[in-house]
Design a protein around this motif. Structure first.
Motif, PDB file in Angstrom:
ATOM      1  N   LYS A 289       0.531  -1.103   0.029  1.00 39.19           N
ATOM      2  CA  LYS A 289       0.103   0.177   0.027  1.00 39.19           C
ATOM      3  C   LYS A 289       0.862   1.131  -0.121  1.00 39.19           C
ATOM      4  O   LYS A 289       0.658   2.143  -0.700  1.00 39.19           O
ATOM      5  CB  LYS A 289      -0.872  -0.238   1.306  1.00 39.19           C
ATOM      6  N   LEU A 290       1.749   1.291   0.540  1.00 38.52           N
ATOM      7  CA  LEU A 290       2.674   2.512   0.692  1.00 38.52           C
ATOM      8  C   LEU A 290       3.434   2.694  -0.670  1.00 38.52           C
ATOM      9  O   LEU A 290       3.570   3.946  -0.924  1.00 38.52           O
ATOM     10  CB  LEU A 290       3.949   2.256   2.006  1.00 38.52           C
TER      11      LEU A 290
ATOM     12  N   SER B 290       1.547   6.445  -7.121  1.00 37.17           N
ATOM     13  CA  SER B 290       0.374   7.039  -7.698  1.00 37.17           C
ATOM     14  C   SER B 290       0.817   8.629  -7.433  1.00 37.17           C
ATOM     15  O   SER B 290       0.322   9.499  -8.054  1.00 37.17           O
ATOM     16  CB  SER B 290      -0.781   6.478  -6.930  1.00 37.17           C
ATOM     17  N   THR B 291       1.166   8.831  -6.148  1.00 34.35           N
ATOM     18  CA  THR B 291       1.449  10.444  -5.930  1.00 34.35           C
ATOM     19  C   THR B 291       2.449  11.150  -6.970  1.00 34.35           C
ATOM     20  O   THR B 291       2.179  11.923  -7.291  1.00 34.35           O
ATOM     21  CB  THR B 291       1.925  10.548  -4.502  1.00 34.35           C
TER      22      THR B 291
ATOM     23  N   TRP C 278       2.206   1.617  -3.388  1.00 30.27           N
ATOM     24  CA  TRP C 278       1.382   2.148  -4.342  1.00 30.27           C
ATOM     25  C   TRP C 278       0.980   3.542  -4.250  1.00 30.27           C
ATOM     26  O   TRP C 278       0.895   4.445  -5.243  1.00 30.27           O
ATOM     27  CB  TRP C 278       0.022   1.287  -4.366  1.00 30.27           C
ATOM     28  N   THR C 279       1.055   3.895  -2.992  1.00 27.56           N
ATOM     29  CA  THR C 279       0.701   5.248  -2.624  1.00 27.56           C
ATOM     30  C   THR C 279       1.638   6.384  -3.295  1.00 27.56           C
ATOM     31  O   THR C 279       1.405   7.244  -3.751  1.00 27.56           O
ATOM     32  CB  THR C 279       0.504   5.630  -1.176  1.00 27.56           C
ATOM     33  N   LEU C 280       3.073   5.813  -2.990  1.00 23.58           N
ATOM     34  CA  LEU C 280       4.150   6.907  -3.430  1.00 23.58           C
ATOM     35  C   LEU C 280       4.223   6.896  -4.738  1.00 23.58           C
ATOM     36  O   LEU C 280       4.347   7.849  -5.389  1.00 23.58           O
ATOM     37  CB  LEU C 280       5.252   6.273  -2.758  1.00 23.58           C
TER      38      LEU C 280
END
Length: 100
Positions: free
Chosen positions: A44-45, A51-52, A47-49
């Motif tokens: 999740k971390l 996508s950001t 993917w979040t990085l």
């Protein structure tokens, strides 16, 4: 004083063995669950990085394009280009027709 297992009944030994086996299984399941949560959190971390960063890059490109279009709309380029005579091929100027 020596502990002698021969004095303990079979049912008691089976019960204690079952408890030990259950404790080992519980530790295994809890450890596997913890590892799965850690992997899920890391994914999740990541993917979040990703996508950001992707959203930031797209936003930067859009902002740059907006600035370029705004700058291009304010520039007067009418005097920079002189009309040129070009050979005409009917309705499509500057197209060379081969073998036609």
């Amino acid at each position: 004083m020596q502990f002698d297992l021969s004095s303990v009944e079979n049912a008691t030994l089976v019960f204690m063995g079952t408890l030990m086996f259950g404790a080992i299984l519980a530790v295994f399941v809890l450890t596997a669950g913890l590892i799965a949560l850690l992997l899920l959190g890391a994914g999740k971390l990541g993917w979040t990085l990703a996508s950001t960063v992707l959203v930031a890059v797209v936003h930067g490109i859009n902002t740059g394009w907006d600035k370029l279009v705004h700058h291009a709309s304010t520039v007067d380029v009418a005097g920079d280009f002189q009309p040129q005579a070009s050979p005409s091929t009917g309705t499509y100027p500057r197209v060379i027709l081969r073998d036609s």
